[in-house]
Design a protein around this motif. Sequence first.
Motif, PDB file in Angstrom:
ATOM      1  N   UNK A  54       0.852  -1.186   0.000  1.00  0.00           N
ATOM      2  CA  UNK A  54       0.000   0.000   0.000  1.00  0.00           C
ATOM      3  C   UNK A  54       0.893   1.243   0.000  1.00  0.00           C
ATOM      4  N   UNK A  55       0.486   2.270  -0.762  1.00  0.00           N
ATOM      5  CA  UNK A  55       1.332   3.463  -0.904  1.00  0.00           C
ATOM      6  C   UNK A  55       0.891   4.635  -0.036  1.00  0.00           C
ATOM      7  N   UNK A  56       0.127   4.365   1.005  1.00  0.00           N
ATOM      8  CA  UNK A  56      -0.312   5.467   1.872  1.00  0.00           C
ATOM      9  C   UNK A  56       0.527   5.522   3.143  1.00  0.00           C
ATOM     10  N   UNK A  57       0.586   6.701   3.768  1.00  0.00           N
ATOM     11  CA  UNK A  57       1.436   6.871   4.956  1.00  0.00           C
ATOM     12  C   UNK A  57       0.694   6.345   6.194  1.00  0.00           C
ATOM     13  N   UNK A  58       0.710   5.030   6.353  1.00  0.00           N
ATOM     14  CA  UNK A  58       0.018   4.336   7.443  1.00  0.00           C
ATOM     15  C   UNK A  58       0.990   3.400   8.148  1.00  0.00           C
ATOM     16  N   UNK A  59       0.884   3.368   9.474  1.00  0.00           N
ATOM     17  CA  UNK A  59       1.744   2.508  10.291  1.00  0.00           C
ATOM     18  C   UNK A  59       0.906   1.917  11.424  1.00  0.00           C
ATOM     19  N   UNK A  60       1.214   0.698  11.805  1.00  0.00           N
ATOM     20  CA  UNK A  60       0.680   0.169  13.069  1.00  0.00           C
ATOM     21  C   UNK A  60       1.857  -0.299  13.924  1.00  0.00           C
ATOM     22  N   UNK A  61       1.692  -0.133  15.237  1.00  0.00           N
ATOM     23  CA  UNK A  61       2.749  -0.478  16.192  1.00  0.00           C
ATOM     24  C   UNK A  61       2.098  -1.042  17.449  1.00  0.00           C
ATOM     25  N   UNK A  62       2.722  -2.037  18.050  1.00  0.00           N
ATOM     26  CA  UNK A  62       2.362  -2.453  19.406  1.00  0.00           C
ATOM     27  C   UNK A  62       3.627  -2.966  20.078  1.00  0.00           C
ATOM     28  N   UNK A  63       4.141  -2.165  21.012  1.00  0.00           N
ATOM     29  CA  UNK A  63       5.382  -2.559  21.688  1.00  0.00           C
ATOM     30  C   UNK A  63       5.122  -3.061  23.116  1.00  0.00           C
ATOM     31  N   UNK A  64       3.853  -3.381  23.417  1.00  0.00           N
ATOM     32  CA  UNK A  64       3.545  -3.932  24.743  1.00  0.00           C
ATOM     33  C   UNK A  64       4.253  -5.275  24.909  1.00  0.00           C
ATOM     34  N   UNK A  65       4.691  -5.566  26.135  1.00  0.00           N
ATOM     35  CA  UNK A  65       5.329  -6.858  26.373  1.00  0.00           C
ATOM     36  C   UNK A  65       4.318  -7.990  26.250  1.00  0.00           C
ATOM     37  N   UNK A  66       4.824  -9.161  25.922  1.00  0.00           N
ATOM     38  CA  UNK A  66       3.973 -10.314  25.642  1.00  0.00           C
ATOM     39  C   UNK A  66       2.944 -10.596  26.739  1.00  0.00           C
ATOM     40  N   UNK A  67       3.371 -10.416  28.013  1.00  0.00           N
ATOM     41  CA  UNK A  67       2.479 -10.741  29.132  1.00  0.00           C
ATOM     42  C   UNK A  67       1.478  -9.618  29.420  1.00  0.00           C
ATOM     43  N   UNK A  68       1.723  -8.441  28.848  1.00  0.00           N
ATOM     44  CA  UNK A  68       0.852  -7.298  29.116  1.00  0.00           C
ATOM     45  C   UNK A  68      -0.274  -7.228  28.078  1.00  0.00           C
ATOM     46  N   UNK A  69      -1.358  -6.494  28.424  1.00  0.00           N
ATOM     47  CA  UNK A  69      -2.440  -6.341  27.439  1.00  0.00           C
ATOM     48  C   UNK A  69      -1.940  -5.605  26.194  1.00  0.00           C
ATOM     49  N   UNK A  70      -2.511  -5.899  25.032  1.00  0.00           N
ATOM     50  CA  UNK A  70      -2.064  -5.230  23.805  1.00  0.00           C
ATOM     51  C   UNK A  70      -2.260  -3.717  23.861  1.00  0.00           C
ATOM     52  N   UNK A  71      -1.364  -2.989  23.216  1.00  0.00           N
ATOM     53  CA  UNK A  71      -1.477  -1.524  23.128  1.00  0.00           C
ATOM     54  C   UNK A  71      -1.315  -1.098  21.674  1.00  0.00           C
ATOM     55  N   UNK A  72      -2.311  -1.431  20.835  1.00  0.00           N
ATOM     56  CA  UNK A  72      -2.165  -1.109  19.414  1.00  0.00           C
ATOM     57  C   UNK A  72      -2.158   0.395  19.151  1.00  0.00           C
ATOM     58  N   UNK A  73      -1.227   0.847  18.332  1.00  0.00           N
ATOM     59  CA  UNK A  73      -1.211   2.244  17.873  1.00  0.00           C
ATOM     60  C   UNK A  73      -1.475   2.231  16.375  1.00  0.00           C
ATOM     61  N   UNK A  74      -2.431   3.056  15.939  1.00  0.00           N
ATOM     62  CA  UNK A  74      -2.738   3.173  14.517  1.00  0.00           C
ATOM     63  C   UNK A  74      -2.370   4.590  14.104  1.00  0.00           C
ATOM     64  N   UNK A  75      -1.434   4.696  13.199  1.00  0.00           N
ATOM     65  CA  UNK A  75      -0.749   5.964  12.948  1.00  0.00           C
ATOM     66  C   UNK A  75      -0.889   6.361  11.482  1.00  0.00           C
ATOM     67  N   UNK A  76      -1.437   7.556  11.268  1.00  0.00           N
ATOM     68  CA  UNK A  76      -1.643   8.077   9.909  1.00  0.00           C
ATOM     69  C   UNK A  76      -0.808   9.349   9.737  1.00  0.00           C
TER      70      UNK A  76
END
Length: 177
Positions: A54-76
């Motif tokens: 995809x050629x759009x400026x989109x990123x997803x990140x989740x740097x939460x530790x495996x044992x911790x609840x997910x912390x999804x970031x959706x970045x435009x």
Amino acid sequence: MSVLPIVIAPDRRLKFRCKPVDAVNDSVRAKLADMLATMYDAPGIGLAAPQVGDERRLIVIDVAREDDPPEPMQIVNPEILWVSDAKCIMNEGCLSIPDVYYDVRRPEQVRVKYLDETGAAQEVEADGLLARCLQHEIDHLDGVLFIDHISLLKRNMALSKMKKLKAGEARNRPVKG
Ligand code: NI
């Protein structure tokens, strides 16, 4: 949500200069959701749009530790506003360059502005893994891979490994009759 195929280097799609998104609409939100599903499935801690073609400026990140609840970031449309003078070395990998890891030196802290999945303006000041991940993923939006930050020798080693991997996959593809 669907898991999308990940583009493996070398591939011209990883060299895209991605275009800013005009409006955070349902099409953008659907792509971000697919990118998150793809990242968690891999599994990885970050994914940029060119990695799914995809050629759009989109990123997803989740740097939460495996044992911790997910912390999804959706970045435009992320923009780096500031980087620290202090740099640090961290070992990096990339879902588009499987099983290749190298130490990369980058600024230790960054400040980034972006739009979230609702279209609201956000600003984050990050250090540690999040700072690293933001820089790695924002690079992807400008066609830059982490191996572009290391020596030519190591870069060529990584790329020839990927070429062999792709050749192997082509050979093992089942014959459909
Ligand atoms: Ni990457």
